[in-house]
Design an enzyme around this catalytic site. Structure first.
Site, PDB file in Angstrom:
ATOM      1  N   CYS A  19      -3.380  11.454   9.752  1.00 50.18           N
ATOM      2  CA  CYS A  19      -2.371  12.265   9.066  1.00 50.18           C
ATOM      3  C   CYS A  19      -2.519  13.768   9.347  1.00 50.18           C
ATOM      4  CB  CYS A  19      -2.429  11.996   7.570  1.00 50.18           C
ATOM      5  SG  CYS A  19      -4.073  11.703   6.928  1.00 50.18           S
ATOM      6  N   HIS A  61      -0.736  17.107   2.589  1.00 46.71           N
ATOM      7  CA  HIS A  61      -1.906  17.751   3.199  1.00 46.71           C
ATOM      8  C   HIS A  61      -1.525  19.178   3.613  1.00 46.71           C
ATOM      9  CE1 HIS A  61      -3.887  13.996   3.108  1.00 46.71           C
ATOM     10  NE2 HIS A  61      -4.072  13.761   4.383  1.00 46.71           N
ATOM     11  N   PRO A 115     -17.550   9.046  -9.908  1.00 46.97           N
ATOM     12  CA  PRO A 115     -17.026   8.935  -8.547  1.00 46.97           C
ATOM     13  C   PRO A 115     -17.274   7.546  -7.961  1.00 46.97           C
ATOM     14  CG  PRO A 115     -18.349  10.919  -8.796  1.00 46.97           C
ATOM     15  CD  PRO A 115     -18.534  10.129 -10.059  1.00 46.97           C
ATOM     16  N   ARG A 137      -6.713   4.149  18.382  1.00 52.21           N
ATOM     17  CA  ARG A 137      -6.255   5.501  18.751  1.00 52.21           C
ATOM     18  C   ARG A 137      -6.908   6.051  20.007  1.00 52.21           C
ATOM     19  NH1 ARG A 137      -6.824   8.048  12.774  1.00 52.21           N
ATOM     20  NH2 ARG A 137      -5.139   6.869  11.793  1.00 52.21           N
ATOM     21  N   LYS A 152     -11.890  13.134  14.567  1.00 50.84           N
ATOM     22  CA  LYS A 152     -10.573  12.554  14.876  1.00 50.84           C
ATOM     23  C   LYS A 152      -9.577  13.646  15.234  1.00 50.84           C
ATOM     24  CE  LYS A 152     -10.885   8.760  11.527  1.00 50.84           C
ATOM     25  NZ  LYS A 152     -10.492   8.412  10.138  1.00 50.84           N
ATOM     26  N   GLY A 212       0.820  -1.221   0.000  1.00 53.74           N
ATOM     27  CA  GLY A 212       0.000   0.000   0.000  1.00 53.74           C
ATOM     28  C   GLY A 212       0.847   1.262   0.000  1.00 53.74           C
ATOM     29  N   ASN A 213       0.170   2.394  -0.065  1.00 51.94           N
ATOM     30  CA  ASN A 213       0.864   3.695  -0.073  1.00 51.94           C
ATOM     31  C   ASN A 213       1.722   3.874   1.167  1.00 51.94           C
ATOM     32  OD1 ASN A 213      -0.300   4.622  -2.424  1.00 51.94           O
ATOM     33  ND2 ASN A 213      -2.018   5.604  -1.393  1.00 51.94           N
ATOM     34  N   ASN A 215       1.647  13.633   3.756  1.00 54.01           N
ATOM     35  CA  ASN A 215       0.751  12.822   4.595  1.00 54.01           C
ATOM     36  C   ASN A 215       1.157  11.358   4.663  1.00 54.01           C
ATOM     37  OD1 ASN A 215      -0.320  13.308   1.774  1.00 54.01           O
ATOM     38  ND2 ASN A 215      -1.518  11.498   2.310  1.00 54.01           N
ATOM     39  N   SER A 219      -1.850 -10.452  -3.061  1.00 49.65           N
ATOM     40  CA  SER A 219      -0.549  -9.853  -3.408  1.00 49.65           C
ATOM     41  C   SER A 219       0.625 -10.797  -3.142  1.00 49.65           C
ATOM     42  CB  SER A 219      -0.319  -8.576  -2.603  1.00 49.65           C
ATOM     43  OG  SER A 219      -1.336  -7.666  -2.832  1.00 49.65           O
TER      44      SER A 219
HETATM   45  N1  LIG Z   1      -2.642   7.419   3.400  1.00 47.95           N
HETATM   46  C1  LIG Z   1      -2.508   8.191   4.465  1.00 47.95           C
HETATM   47  O1  LIG Z   1      -2.235   9.414   4.388  1.00 47.95           O
HETATM   48  C2  LIG Z   1      -2.679   7.606   5.829  1.00 47.95           C
HETATM   49  C3  LIG Z   1      -2.318   8.364   6.908  1.00 47.95           C
HETATM   50  C4  LIG Z   1      -2.474   7.850   8.176  1.00 47.95           C
HETATM   51  C5  LIG Z   1      -2.984   6.586   8.322  1.00 47.95           C
HETATM   52  N2  LIG Z   1      -3.336   5.850   7.245  1.00 47.95           N
HETATM   53  C6  LIG Z   1      -3.872   4.509   7.469  1.00 47.95           C
HETATM   54  O2  LIG Z   1      -2.920   3.531   7.031  1.00 47.95           O
HETATM   55  C7  LIG Z   1      -3.621   2.376   6.574  1.00 47.95           C
HETATM   56  C8  LIG Z   1      -3.175   2.034   5.157  1.00 47.95           C
HETATM   57  O3  LIG Z   1      -3.444   3.126   4.301  1.00 47.95           O
HETATM   58  P1  LIG Z   1      -2.893   3.178   2.787  1.00 47.95           P
HETATM   59  O4  LIG Z   1      -3.147   4.555   2.352  1.00 47.95           O
HETATM   60  O5  LIG Z   1      -1.535   2.607   2.700  1.00 47.95           O
HETATM   61  O6  LIG Z   1      -3.916   2.144   2.060  1.00 47.95           O
HETATM   62  P2  LIG Z   1      -3.696   1.352   0.686  1.00 47.95           P
HETATM   63  O7  LIG Z   1      -2.758   2.071  -0.199  1.00 47.95           O
HETATM   64  O8  LIG Z   1      -5.060   1.059   0.185  1.00 47.95           O
HETATM   65  O9  LIG Z   1      -2.990  -0.026   1.129  1.00 47.95           O
HETATM   66  C9  LIG Z   1      -3.630  -0.955   1.968  1.00 47.95           C
HETATM   67  C10 LIG Z   1      -2.662  -2.074   2.323  1.00 47.95           C
HETATM   68  O10 LIG Z   1      -3.275  -2.952   3.259  1.00 47.95           O
HETATM   69  C11 LIG Z   1      -3.263  -4.290   2.737  1.00 47.95           C
HETATM   70  N3  LIG Z   1      -4.467  -4.970   3.189  1.00 47.95           N
HETATM   71  C12 LIG Z   1      -5.748  -4.527   3.144  1.00 47.95           C
HETATM   72  N4  LIG Z   1      -6.587  -5.474   3.640  1.00 47.95           N
HETATM   73  C13 LIG Z   1      -5.810  -6.530   4.008  1.00 47.95           C
HETATM   74  C14 LIG Z   1      -6.076  -7.804   4.565  1.00 47.95           C
HETATM   75  N5  LIG Z   1      -7.311  -8.216   4.877  1.00 47.95           N
HETATM   76  N6  LIG Z   1      -5.028  -8.639   4.788  1.00 47.95           N
HETATM   77  C15 LIG Z   1      -3.786  -8.264   4.486  1.00 47.95           C
HETATM   78  N7  LIG Z   1      -3.452  -7.062   3.946  1.00 47.95           N
HETATM   79  C16 LIG Z   1      -4.469  -6.210   3.711  1.00 47.95           C
HETATM   80  C17 LIG Z   1      -3.229  -4.109   1.245  1.00 47.95           C
HETATM   81  O11 LIG Z   1      -2.743  -5.297   0.654  1.00 47.95           O
HETATM   82  P3  LIG Z   1      -3.163  -5.678  -0.887  1.00 47.95           P
HETATM   83  O12 LIG Z   1      -2.362  -4.765  -1.778  1.00 47.95           O
HETATM   84  O13 LIG Z   1      -2.756  -7.099  -0.969  1.00 47.95           O
HETATM   85  O14 LIG Z   1      -4.639  -5.451  -0.977  1.00 47.95           O
HETATM   86  C18 LIG Z   1      -2.245  -2.939   1.121  1.00 47.95           C
HETATM   87  O15 LIG Z   1      -0.927  -3.408   1.294  1.00 47.95           O
HETATM   88  C19 LIG Z   1      -5.103   2.708   6.735  1.00 47.95           C
HETATM   89  O16 LIG Z   1      -5.535   2.243   7.995  1.00 47.95           O
HETATM   90  C20 LIG Z   1      -5.139   4.207   6.719  1.00 47.95           C
HETATM   91  O17 LIG Z   1      -6.257   4.736   7.379  1.00 47.95           O
HETATM   92  C21 LIG Z   1      -3.179   6.320   5.992  1.00 47.95           C
END
Ligand SMILES: NC(=O)c1ccc[n+]([C@@H]2O[C@H](COP(=O)([O-])OP(=O)(O)OC[C@H]3O[C@@H](n4cnc5c(N)ncnc54)[C@H](OP(=O)(O)O)[C@@H]3O)[C@@H](O)[C@H]2O)c1
Length: 340
Positions: free
Chosen positions: A130, A243, A186, A99, A215, A12-13, A316, A40
């Site tokens: 974030c 952000h 969308p 949290r 939050k 993921g990101n 972020n 994956s």
């Molecule tokens: N983006 C931000 O700015 C930010 C900031 C603070 C917190 N967060 C939090 O960080 C978390 C991840 O965000 P992201 O932006 O990285 O999301 P993302 O790009 O959609 O990536 C999600 C990741 O989680 C994995 N995943 C999802 N469901 C799963 C499952 N059941 N079992 C195993 N792996 C699973 C996905 O694997 P696959 O690729 O195999 O699906 C992918 O590696 C979230 O909780 C989000 O709220 C994000």
């Protein structure tokens, strides 16, 4: 001697940034595992100059692993974080699941690193939202000097805050607008995000605010000071990463804008870019890939006795997520899980 470290959500990101930052900051890693969902399995991700092959979180055995950085969303965290914690691996979680749990510390190392000892209750530490993370980095040194009474914040949040799907939707929709027949409706967002802004992030609460806004209120109180009042309006904007926040602060004591600028210049994690000329401030595209929380446009709010306005920008995926999680791991390593 280093640590055995797990990154869950490595495709993921946030997970990819966690791997980048662990490598960049030379976190002492003896062994590292990259985990994602079964779909994956075998996907390759970079860790410095190495390539890791992702494993399935569902079948992973956390026994003998020291620290797990989780970025998999709340649903998967609910299943797998307690398993990791029960196996003796300390979880640093990016989802919102833990949290607000009084038995789980919520940490931004520049602000409340001393809360780290609280991890022992559940073997879990939470990483904030974030928007909260970058804001409290900016507020903490000002609060220490002049005691903050109230904060009014409006956010301009990039689509990467909504995961990979958010980035794809902005990209595809933007291209589709110019190509007849390739318009993208969308899906991740509630309205068109290309060339638009959306005053809605996460679900609506009973009082009309959104969960994202709630939050920011709850997390600022837990991390900074329960007495600080916060009111937030969170807006999604068509920016890929970074952000921005317009922050209005009311203090108990008077704080001159010059002194505020000097305090912020010295503050950990902050870089001040504040010239009163065209381009003398930071915009989100300039903060991408950086560690800093940038502060610009520092100025007195002349409508109240002790008020300041400022503009706050940060990556972020870094300070808002992956960097903060790695900084927590560093504090944990230095203070609680010493090796060697
Ligand atoms: N983006 C931000 O700015 C930010 C900031 C603070 C917190 N967060 C939090 O960080 C978390 C991840 O965000 P992201 O932006 O990285 O999301 P993302 O790009 O959609 O990536 C999600 C990741 O989680 C994995 N995943 C999802 N469901 C799963 C499952 N059941 N079992 C195993 N792996 C699973 C996905 O694997 P696959 O690729 O195999 O699906 C992918 O590696 C979230 O909780 C989000 O709220 C994000």
């Amino acid at each position: 001697m280093g640590y055995r470290v797990v990154v869950a959500g490595a495709t993921g990101n946030v997970g990819r940034e966690m791997l980048n930052i662990l490598a960049e900051r030379e976190f002492p890693v003896d062994e590292i595992a990259a985990l994602a969902s079964r779909k994956s399995l075998g996907t390759e991700v970079s860790f410095g100059d190495k390539t890791l092959t992702t494993k399935d979180l569902d079948t992973f055995d956390f026994t003998g692993w020291d620290i797990a950085l989780f970025a998999v969303g709340s649903d998967a965290t609910k299943i797998y974080a307690p398993k990791a914690a029960a196996a003796g691996c300390v979880v640093i979680d990016n989802s919102s699941l833990y949290r607000y749990d009084p038995q789980v510390p919520l940490i931004v190392p520049e602000v409340n690193a001393d809360a780290i000892e609280g991890y022992k209750a559940k073997n879990i530490i939470a990483n904030p939202n974030c928007s909260t993370a970058q804001m409290v980095v900016a507020l903490k040194p000002l609060h220490d000097r002049a005691r903050i009474k109230r904060v009014v914040v409006s956010t301009y949040q990039s689509v990467s805050g909504a995961g990979k799907a958010g980035i794809d939707e902005l990209w595809d929709q933007t291209k589709g607008i110019y190509v007849p027949g390739q318009e993208v409706a969308p899906s991740k967002f509630t309205k068109q995000i290309a060339f638009n802004v959306i005053p809605h992030i996460d679900v609506f609460m009973e009082d009309g605010s959104t969960k994202e806004e709630w939050k920011m209120v709850a997390e600022t109180k837990k991390i900074l000071d329960t007495k600080v009042k916060v009111t937030a309006t969170c807006v999604r904007v068509p920016v890929f990463v970074g952000h921005s926040e317009s922050i209005n602060i009311e203090f108990e004591d008077f704080l001159d804008e010059e002194e505020a600028r000097d305090i912020l210049r010295e503050a950990p994690g902050v870089l001040v870019v504040d010239k009163r000329e065209p381009g003398g401030y930071i915009t989100p595209v300039e903060c991408v890939g950086d560690y800093a929380t940038y502060i610009s446009r520092i100025r007195q709010d002349s409508t109240i006795d002790n008020g300041l306005n400022l503009w706050c920008v940060s990556d972020n995926l870094r300070k808002g997520a992956a960097l903060n999680a790695v900084q927590i791991a560093e504090v944990l390593g230095n203070r609680c899980l010493k090796k060697g």
